[in-house]
Design an enzyme around this catalytic site. Structure first.
Site, PDB file in Angstrom:
ATOM      1  N   LYS A 208       0.822  -1.207   0.000  1.00 36.11           N
ATOM      2  CA  LYS A 208       0.000   0.000   0.000  1.00 36.11           C
ATOM      3  C   LYS A 208       0.864   1.269   0.000  1.00 36.11           C
ATOM      4  O   LYS A 208       2.082   1.200   0.161  1.00 36.11           O
ATOM      5  CB  LYS A 208      -0.972  -0.046   1.178  1.00 36.11           C
ATOM      6  CG  LYS A 208      -1.990  -1.194   1.065  1.00 36.11           C
ATOM      7  CD  LYS A 208      -2.927  -0.992  -0.080  1.00 36.11           C
ATOM      8  CE  LYS A 208      -3.795  -2.110  -0.590  1.00 36.11           C
ATOM      9  NZ  LYS A 208      -4.225  -3.198   0.200  1.00 36.11           N
TER      10      LYS A 208
HETATM   11  C1  LIG Z   1      -5.192  -4.353   0.513  1.00 34.76           C
HETATM   12  C2  LIG Z   1      -6.658  -4.280   0.602  1.00 34.76           C
HETATM   13  C3  LIG Z   1      -7.370  -4.664   1.751  1.00 34.76           C
HETATM   14  C4  LIG Z   1      -6.750  -5.421   2.884  1.00 34.76           C
HETATM   15  O1  LIG Z   1      -5.718  -4.780   3.487  1.00 34.76           O
HETATM   16  P1  LIG Z   1      -4.762  -5.580   4.486  1.00 34.76           P
HETATM   17  O2  LIG Z   1      -4.117  -4.479   5.263  1.00 34.76           O
HETATM   18  O3  LIG Z   1      -3.837  -6.359   3.637  1.00 34.76           O
HETATM   19  O4  LIG Z   1      -5.615  -6.446   5.345  1.00 34.76           O
HETATM   20  C5  LIG Z   1      -8.726  -4.435   1.814  1.00 34.76           C
HETATM   21  N1  LIG Z   1      -9.374  -3.882   0.779  1.00 34.76           N
HETATM   22  C6  LIG Z   1      -8.750  -3.534  -0.362  1.00 34.76           C
HETATM   23  C7  LIG Z   1      -9.534  -2.901  -1.454  1.00 34.76           C
HETATM   24  C8  LIG Z   1      -7.374  -3.735  -0.488  1.00 34.76           C
HETATM   25  O5  LIG Z   1      -6.750  -3.438  -1.637  1.00 34.76           O
END
Ligand SMILES: *Cc1c(COP(=O)(O)O)cnc(C)c1O
Length: 404
Positions: A208
């Protein structure tokens, strides 16, 4: 701020070329920035020796709150965005017998977080402009068991229908859970995503915009929610969080509810604070790389793009849409052969066996997008020649007599 910010200043002036990808290496879809600031923050936190939920967790939460510039918004850091979404649903008292209307076109983490409570997801279509929940379609799906609506801001682009979804929620007494995993740093006319609204969840996962390796946060306006989230996050214990925020522990406490092990520890939080200091630079870089892609790909009308100039957006992924599924497979194979990785965000949840029987509305836009969309590499630091490699590989495909 702390030594971390000082370090950042001392190390400022890095250029994308300093951390460029070798010509012989594949350009990955994602490439987290793990430079000297991140190493310094990790070492400092390890040397401090307090590993669990601690003062560094609180420092990171303060950092998020001030970054968002929302008045009266509180951040509670969690072990992931999936857990942030799960705790948000628990906080909203969603469980067995309830329904949450979600876009089918989102990462399945969102659906899993809802169904972990015992609730059912109802799969809704998206609108074609921003690939966010279609409010008119969501309205048709509201039933007696509906308790919440989920928004997901795709690629960092704020949902077109956010206001309409909040209006719908007000009319029907529903909660809104915003999966803002892609949208940390994006703004609308109301300020940053997360600076207002109901429950906003961010991801600081490995790929992210900013990362704590694994991590997330729930943002709420309600001070009483914060105490509940602290208990949900720390196995139902009511008073340990305050002690831990001072890097101590308490030996007398009550357990008030079913909780989970969903907190963010000191080391990941320290990494998050170091990343946060760079977030504006990451965003500015990514905006300029997206614009370079847009300019280059404007020559290929077969390749549809999101309609944005990126100016208010913290871009998480850069996507294009091929004319059909076959063209996408061919493009992805061609890119691979040119040393450029690509990805697919997302397959509709209605195609997964676990959600086969989920109630749903018509999903034509979801079907259309999930067959055609492809994600190209986007990093926080990309050398010109890396972007040129990606552009050249795409151009090579369309110039290669593929007939598209
Ligand atoms: C990455 C992601 C998540 C989950 O995030 P984590 O921190 O890996 O649990 C949830 N929703 C979307 C749209 C994502 O891209």
């Amino acid at each position: 701020m702390t030594a971390v910010a000082g370090n950042t200043t001392a190390l400022a002036g890095r250029t994308a070329a300093d951390i460029a990808i070798d010509e012989s290496d594949t350009v990955p879809v994602f490439r987290p920035y793990l430079g000297p600031e991140v190493h310094a923050a990790t070492t400092a936190a390890l040397n401090a020796g307090f590993l669990g939920l601690g003062s560094r967790t609180r420092e990171f939460e303060f950092g998020i709150e001030s970054f968002l510039e929302g008045s009266g918004r509180y951040a509670v850091a969690t072990s992931s965005c999936t857990e942030a979404l799960h705790l948000a649903a628990r906080l909203a008292d969603i469980g067995h017998g309830d329904e949450v209307i979600c876009p089918s076109f989102t990462y399945v983490a969102g659906h899993q977080a809802m169904t972990a409570t015992g609730a059912d997801v109802v799969l809704c279509d998206i609108e074609p402009d921003t690939l966010g929940l279609d409010a008119a379609r969501a309205r048709e799906l509201i039933g007696p068991r509906t308790r919440a609506l989920m928004l997901m801001h795709y690629g960092g682009v704020p949902c077109r229908d956010t206001e309409a979804v909040y209006t719908l929620a007000r009319e029907h007494g529903l909660r809104v859970i915003e999966d803002a995993a892609h949208a940390f740093g994006s703004t609308t006319q109301d300020g940053h995503i997360g600076a207002s609204g109901d429950l906003t969840c961010f991801s600081f996962g490995p790929v992210k915009l900013i990362t704590t390796l694994e991590g997330g946060a729930v943002i709420t306006s309600n001070e009483a929610d914060v105490q509940v989230l602290h208990e949900l996050r720390l196995i139902g214990v009511n008073s340990d969080t305050e002690a831990r925020y001072r890097d101590t522990r308490t030996w007398h406490y009550d357990v008030t509810r079913q909780g989970y092990r969903s907190h963010l520890g000191s080391i990941p939080a320290a990494i998050g604070t170091a990343q946060l200091a760079l977030a504006k630079e990451f965003i500015g870089n990514r905006q300029s790389y997206c614009r370079r892609y847009d300019e280059a790909f404007a020559a290929f009308p077969q390749l549809a793009r999101l309609d944005t100039d990126w100016s208010n957006i913290a871009p998480f992924i850069y996507t294009v849409r091929c004319p059909d599924e076959m063209a996408r497979e061919q493009l992805m194979a061609h890119l691979r052969s040119e040393g450029v990785a690509s990805g697919i965000h997302f397959l509709g949840a209605h195609t997964f066996s676990f959600y086969r029987s989920a109630r749903r509305g018509p999903l034509p836009v979801t079907e259309y997008m999930s067959e055609r969309i492809v994600t190209l590499p986007l990093h926080s630091y990309m050398a010109d020649r890396t972007i040129d490699r990606v552009i050249g590989a795409v151009r090579g495909f369309f110039g290669s007599g593929s007939g598209l």
